[in-house]
Motif scaffolding. Structure first.
Motif, PDB file in Angstrom:
ATOM      1  N   VAL A  64       4.821  18.144  -8.950  1.00 38.24           N
ATOM      2  CA  VAL A  64       4.468  19.178  -7.980  1.00 38.24           C
ATOM      3  C   VAL A  64       5.707  19.483  -7.153  1.00 38.24           C
ATOM      4  N   ILE A  65       6.029  20.750  -7.042  1.00 39.51           N
ATOM      5  CA  ILE A  65       7.181  21.169  -6.239  1.00 39.51           C
ATOM      6  C   ILE A  65       6.867  20.914  -4.771  1.00 39.51           C
ATOM      7  N   ILE A  66       7.767  20.204  -4.113  1.00 38.47           N
ATOM      8  CA  ILE A  66       7.554  19.844  -2.710  1.00 38.47           C
ATOM      9  C   ILE A  66       7.956  21.026  -1.837  1.00 38.47           C
ATOM     10  N   ASP A  67       6.945  21.646  -1.230  1.00 38.10           N
ATOM     11  CA  ASP A  67       7.151  22.776  -0.332  1.00 38.10           C
ATOM     12  C   ASP A  67       6.063  22.734   0.736  1.00 38.10           C
ATOM     13  N   ASP A  68       5.917  23.787   1.517  1.00 37.38           N
ATOM     14  CA  ASP A  68       4.933  23.804   2.604  1.00 37.38           C
ATOM     15  C   ASP A  68       3.504  23.668   2.089  1.00 37.38           C
ATOM     16  N   LYS A  69       3.171  24.312   0.968  1.00 41.99           N
ATOM     17  CA  LYS A  69       1.811  24.229   0.417  1.00 41.99           C
ATOM     18  C   LYS A  69       1.496  22.814  -0.059  1.00 41.99           C
ATOM     19  N   MET A  70       2.490  22.130  -0.647  1.00 44.16           N
ATOM     20  CA  MET A  70       2.272  20.761  -1.087  1.00 44.16           C
ATOM     21  C   MET A  70       2.021  19.863   0.117  1.00 44.16           C
ATOM     22  N   HIS A  71       2.769  20.060   1.209  1.00 44.13           N
ATOM     23  CA  HIS A  71       2.555  19.270   2.423  1.00 44.13           C
ATOM     24  C   HIS A  71       1.186  19.574   3.038  1.00 44.13           C
ATOM     25  N   GLU A  72       0.750  20.822   2.939  1.00 37.29           N
ATOM     26  CA  GLU A  72      -0.585  21.185   3.415  1.00 37.29           C
ATOM     27  C   GLU A  72      -1.663  20.462   2.593  1.00 37.29           C
ATOM     28  N   LEU A  73      -1.484  20.411   1.283  1.00 31.85           N
ATOM     29  CA  LEU A  73      -2.423  19.698   0.417  1.00 31.85           C
ATOM     30  C   LEU A  73      -2.422  18.207   0.734  1.00 31.85           C
ATOM     31  N   ASP A  74      -1.249  17.631   0.957  1.00 30.95           N
ATOM     32  CA  ASP A  74      -1.165  16.207   1.287  1.00 30.95           C
ATOM     33  C   ASP A  74      -1.851  15.912   2.616  1.00 30.95           C
ATOM     34  N   LYS A  75      -1.716  16.811   3.570  1.00 34.51           N
ATOM     35  CA  LYS A  75      -2.377  16.623   4.859  1.00 34.51           C
ATOM     36  C   LYS A  75      -3.902  16.648   4.704  1.00 34.51           C
ATOM     37  N   LEU A  76      -4.411  17.550   3.854  1.00 36.57           N
ATOM     38  CA  LEU A  76      -5.848  17.591   3.572  1.00 36.57           C
ATOM     39  C   LEU A  76      -6.309  16.343   2.816  1.00 36.57           C
ATOM     40  N   ALA A  77      -5.435  15.795   1.980  1.00 35.85           N
ATOM     41  CA  ALA A  77      -5.785  14.638   1.163  1.00 35.85           C
ATOM     42  C   ALA A  77      -5.805  13.336   1.960  1.00 35.85           C
ATOM     43  N   GLN A  78      -5.098  13.272   3.082  1.00 34.47           N
ATOM     44  CA  GLN A  78      -4.999  12.032   3.856  1.00 34.47           C
ATOM     45  C   GLN A  78      -6.355  11.486   4.283  1.00 34.47           C
ATOM     46  N   GLN A  79      -7.302  12.350   4.583  1.00 29.29           N
ATOM     47  CA  GLN A  79      -8.607  11.890   5.046  1.00 29.29           C
ATOM     48  C   GLN A  79      -9.413  11.181   3.957  1.00 29.29           C
ATOM     49  N   TYR A  80      -9.043  11.349   2.685  1.00 27.22           N
ATOM     50  CA  TYR A  80      -9.768  10.725   1.584  1.00 27.22           C
ATOM     51  C   TYR A  80      -9.060   9.481   1.036  1.00 27.22           C
ATOM     52  N   LYS A  81      -7.891   9.149   1.572  1.00 33.40           N
ATOM     53  CA  LYS A  81      -7.113   8.026   1.075  1.00 33.40           C
ATOM     54  C   LYS A  81      -7.352   6.775   1.907  1.00 33.40           C
ATOM     55  N   ASN A  82      -7.446   5.632   1.233  1.00 32.85           N
ATOM     56  CA  ASN A  82      -7.495   4.347   1.915  1.00 32.85           C
ATOM     57  C   ASN A  82      -6.095   3.744   2.009  1.00 32.85           C
ATOM     58  N   GLU A  83      -5.291   4.007   1.000  1.00 31.12           N
ATOM     59  CA  GLU A  83      -3.905   3.550   0.968  1.00 31.12           C
ATOM     60  C   GLU A  83      -3.019   4.729   0.611  1.00 31.12           C
TER      61      GLU A  83
END
Length: 139
Positions: free
Chosen positions: A69-88
């Motif tokens: 995945v190309i690391i850009d603003d949209k990828m960081h936005e997706l990662d921020k949304l994904a944080q709530q579902y991660k335990n680690e």
């Protein structure tokens, strides 16, 4: 008598194994058709799979392919949304995105294809039973 029965059985099996043709023909999608929707014409691909971002590397694994995945603003936005579902930090999350797939440059290492995220459709937690992660612990 046995030979005749075997011959008849073979004949019945061969006759019953005929190829059935579909009566309904499918038409290929015409790329230049005026009936295409706006989303079909924008060159983006719908991808569903497991996403992880860790230590400056982002990966999307679908049922068919693994994409860098190309690391850009949209990828960081997706990662921020994904944080709530991660335990680690290394946990995967299930995502649905639309993105632009390109082959990787020949002088780079990594997966053969990469994707630039253009639209985030859905983010959910991954199934914990399907998570086949090996964890190393120090004693």
């Amino acid at each position: 008598m046995k030979k005749l029965a075997l011959l008849l059985l073979s004949l019945i099996v061969l006759i019953s194994c005929k190829n059935d043709k579909k009566t309904e023909e499918t038409k290929p999608i015409d790329v230049d058709s005026p009936n295409r929707t706006e989303k079909q014409s924008d060159g983006l691909t719908l991808l569903k799979g497991e996403f992880v971002y860790y230590a400056d590397a982002a990966v999307l694994q679908t049922h068919r392919e693994v994409y860098a995945v190309i690391i850009d603003d949209k990828m960081h936005e997706l990662d921020k949304l994904a944080q709530q579902y991660k335990n680690e930090a290394t946990d995967y999350v299930t995502v649905s995105i639309r993105g632009k797939i390109t082959p990787k440059p020949t002088d780079e290492e990594g997966w053969p294809y990469r994707v630039a995220i253009k639209e985030i459709l859905n983010v959910t937690a991954s199934n914990p039973e399907a998570n086949n992660v090996v964890k190393l612990e120090s004693k």
